[in-house]
Structures are given as structure tokens and as C-alpha cells.
Motif scaffolding. Structure first.
Motif, PDB file in Angstrom:
ATOM      1  N   ALA A  53       0.833  -1.200   0.000  1.00  0.00           N
ATOM      2  CA  ALA A  53       0.000   0.000   0.000  1.00  0.00           C
ATOM      3  C   ALA A  53       0.866   1.248   0.000  1.00  0.00           C
ATOM      4  CB  ALA A  53      -0.914   0.019   1.221  1.00  0.00           C
ATOM      5  N   LEU A  54       0.294   2.322  -0.506  1.00  0.00           N
ATOM      6  CA  LEU A  54       0.915   3.642  -0.429  1.00  0.00           C
ATOM      7  C   LEU A  54      -0.182   4.675  -0.260  1.00  0.00           C
ATOM      8  CD1 LEU A  54       0.524   5.405  -3.263  1.00  0.00           C
ATOM      9  CD2 LEU A  54       2.214   3.799  -4.092  1.00  0.00           C
ATOM     10  N   TYR A  55       0.211   5.841   0.220  1.00  0.00           N
ATOM     11  CA  TYR A  55      -0.714   6.923   0.517  1.00  0.00           C
ATOM     12  C   TYR A  55      -0.251   8.181  -0.205  1.00  0.00           C
ATOM     13  CZ  TYR A  55      -1.755   3.611   4.178  1.00  0.00           C
ATOM     14  OH  TYR A  55      -2.085   2.455   4.849  1.00  0.00           O
ATOM     15  N   LEU A  56      -1.197   8.959  -0.714  1.00  0.00           N
ATOM     16  CA  LEU A  56      -0.889  10.233  -1.346  1.00  0.00           C
ATOM     17  C   LEU A  56      -1.523  11.341  -0.527  1.00  0.00           C
ATOM     18  CD1 LEU A  56      -1.518   9.468  -5.140  1.00  0.00           C
ATOM     19  CD2 LEU A  56       0.690   9.651  -3.971  1.00  0.00           C
ATOM     20  N   LEU A  57      -0.690  12.134   0.119  1.00  0.00           N
ATOM     21  CA  LEU A  57      -1.155  13.257   0.914  1.00  0.00           C
ATOM     22  C   LEU A  57      -1.115  14.527   0.069  1.00  0.00           C
ATOM     23  CD1 LEU A  57       0.906  12.540   4.146  1.00  0.00           C
ATOM     24  CD2 LEU A  57      -1.491  12.004   3.756  1.00  0.00           C
ATOM     25  N   ASP A  58      -2.126  15.369   0.209  1.00  0.00           N
ATOM     26  CA  ASP A  58      -2.138  16.641  -0.506  1.00  0.00           C
ATOM     27  C   ASP A  58      -1.013  17.541  -0.003  1.00  0.00           C
ATOM     28  OD1 ASP A  58      -4.404  15.967  -1.968  1.00  0.00           O
ATOM     29  OD2 ASP A  58      -5.777  16.858  -0.503  1.00  0.00           O
ATOM     30  N   CYS A  59      -0.380  18.244  -0.927  1.00  0.00           N
ATOM     31  CA  CYS A  59       0.624  19.241  -0.563  1.00  0.00           C
ATOM     32  C   CYS A  59       0.620  20.325  -1.638  1.00  0.00           C
ATOM     33  CB  CYS A  59       2.012  18.621  -0.394  1.00  0.00           C
ATOM     34  SG  CYS A  59       2.687  17.836  -1.858  1.00  0.00           S
ATOM     35  N   ALA A  60       1.333  21.394  -1.385  1.00  0.00           N
ATOM     36  CA  ALA A  60       1.374  22.504  -2.343  1.00  0.00           C
ATOM     37  C   ALA A  60       2.761  23.133  -2.315  1.00  0.00           C
ATOM     38  CB  ALA A  60       0.319  23.536  -1.988  1.00  0.00           C
ATOM     39  N   LEU A  61       3.073  23.838  -3.389  1.00  0.00           N
ATOM     40  CA  LEU A  61       4.362  24.496  -3.518  1.00  0.00           C
ATOM     41  C   LEU A  61       4.127  25.850  -4.175  1.00  0.00           C
ATOM     42  CD1 LEU A  61       7.543  24.336  -3.550  1.00  0.00           C
ATOM     43  CD2 LEU A  61       7.296  23.387  -5.850  1.00  0.00           C
ATOM     44  N   SER A  62       4.750  26.866  -3.628  1.00  0.00           N
ATOM     45  CA  SER A  62       4.732  28.189  -4.244  1.00  0.00           C
ATOM     46  C   SER A  62       6.158  28.538  -4.636  1.00  0.00           C
ATOM     47  CB  SER A  62       4.198  29.230  -3.261  1.00  0.00           C
ATOM     48  OG  SER A  62       2.852  28.975  -2.971  1.00  0.00           O
ATOM     49  N   PHE A  63       6.327  28.996  -5.879  1.00  0.00           N
ATOM     50  CA  PHE A  63       7.656  29.324  -6.382  1.00  0.00           C
ATOM     51  C   PHE A  63       7.533  30.462  -7.378  1.00  0.00           C
ATOM     52  CE2 PHE A  63      11.192  28.625  -9.372  1.00  0.00           C
ATOM     53  CZ  PHE A  63      12.254  28.742  -8.478  1.00  0.00           C
ATOM     54  N   ASN A  64       8.281  31.529  -7.152  1.00  0.00           N
ATOM     55  CA  ASN A  64       8.267  32.690  -8.046  1.00  0.00           C
ATOM     56  C   ASN A  64       6.855  33.187  -8.353  1.00  0.00           C
ATOM     57  OD1 ASN A  64      11.027  32.902  -8.225  1.00  0.00           O
ATOM     58  ND2 ASN A  64      11.179  31.800 -10.165  1.00  0.00           N
ATOM     59  N   GLY A  65       6.000  33.205  -7.337  1.00  0.00           N
ATOM     60  CA  GLY A  65       4.649  33.713  -7.515  1.00  0.00           C
ATOM     61  C   GLY A  65       3.659  32.740  -8.115  1.00  0.00           C
ATOM     62  N   SER A  66       4.121  31.556  -8.466  1.00  0.00           N
ATOM     63  CA  SER A  66       3.220  30.531  -9.007  1.00  0.00           C
ATOM     64  C   SER A  66       2.938  29.488  -7.933  1.00  0.00           C
ATOM     65  CB  SER A  66       3.846  29.850 -10.223  1.00  0.00           C
ATOM     66  OG  SER A  66       4.015  30.769 -11.267  1.00  0.00           O
ATOM     67  N   HIS A  67       1.740  28.934  -7.985  1.00  0.00           N
ATOM     68  CA  HIS A  67       1.333  27.927  -7.009  1.00  0.00           C
ATOM     69  C   HIS A  67       1.080  26.596  -7.713  1.00  0.00           C
ATOM     70  CE1 HIS A  67       0.978  31.116  -4.055  1.00  0.00           C
ATOM     71  NE2 HIS A  67       0.290  31.811  -4.953  1.00  0.00           N
ATOM     72  N   TYR A  68       1.554  25.524  -7.103  1.00  0.00           N
ATOM     73  CA  TYR A  68       1.448  24.195  -7.685  1.00  0.00           C
ATOM     74  C   TYR A  68       0.809  23.245  -6.677  1.00  0.00           C
ATOM     75  CZ  TYR A  68       4.911  26.345 -10.706  1.00  0.00           C
ATOM     76  OH  TYR A  68       5.562  27.204 -11.548  1.00  0.00           O
TER      77      TYR A  68
END
Length: 115
Positions: A53-68
Motif C-alpha cells: 500500500a501507499l498513501y498520497l497526501l495533498d501538498c502545495a508548492l509556491s515558487f516565483n509567484g506561481s502555485h502548484y
């Protein structure tokens, strides 16, 4: 395959995690409040038994004014008796395809060790 944790498979997921990582049940259960996972779960079965099994947790990244938007691949585990059979590789590929289809920008993983 992507699964929706229910009473039966949540118990199997907790047992697998505990066996592989040695974590305490109380810690593992933090991902399953009220028996439902707070993340995406992918698992491989042998009959009714979850063996990987594996799990995918939500995360986010902001870089140079852009959000991913991203997913953090967490607690990837395979029962010792089932290792070396490509189960985790298959789950990772399926998780990658799911993320791509869902518009996720990136997936990250920080392995516990080189093994």
C-alpha cells in the motif's frame, strides 16, 4: 488499485503499516479518523489481504509567484513475503497516472532510507 478505506481494509492497512514500519497504532490511526482515510490510498491485494500500500497526501508548492498542487507519496509499504514481485512499482505507476489525470502538478517522495 485505488481503494476507499472501509472498516475491514482499514484494519488491514494499519496492520501492514505497523508490521513494515513498527509504528504505534495510535500514530497510524491519525490518517484514518472515523475509519476514513484523509488521503488517497492505493493497495495491492492477495485475495482479501492487503499486501502492499501507499498513501498520497495533498501538498502545495509556491515558487516565483506561481502555485502548484502536489501529492506527497507516504508510507509506501509491502509485506516482506511479497517483496521483489513488482507490487510497489505497479502501485506507484498507478498513482502517477491518477495524479496526471487529476491535474496534479508534482509528486514528491522522501525515502526513509536508501533501502
Amino acid at each position: 488499485m485505488k481503494i476507499i478505506p472501509n472498516k475491514e481494509n482499514t484494519e488491514s492497512l494499519i496492520v501492514l503499516w505497523s508490521d513494515v514500519f513498527g509504528d504505534e497504532r495510535e500514530y497510524i490511526e491519525l490518517l484514518f479518523p472515523c475509519g476514513k482515510a484523509i488521503c488517497d490510498v492505493f493497495a495491492a491485494f492477495d485475495g482479501d489481504k492487503i499486501v502492499s500500500a501507499l498513501y498520497l497526501l495533498d501538498c502545495a508548492l509556491s515558487f516565483n509567484g506561481s502555485h502548484y498542487s502536489g501529492k506527497y507519496l507516504y508510507a509506501a509499504a509491502t509485506d516482506k513475503m511479497y517483496r521483489g514481485k513488482g507490487l510497489m512499482a505497479s502501485l506507484i505507476i498507478e498513482a502517477q497516472e491518477y495524479c496526471s489525470d487529476s491535474g496534479v502538478d508534482f509528486i514528491s517522495l522522501v525515502p526513509a532510507d536508501e533501502g
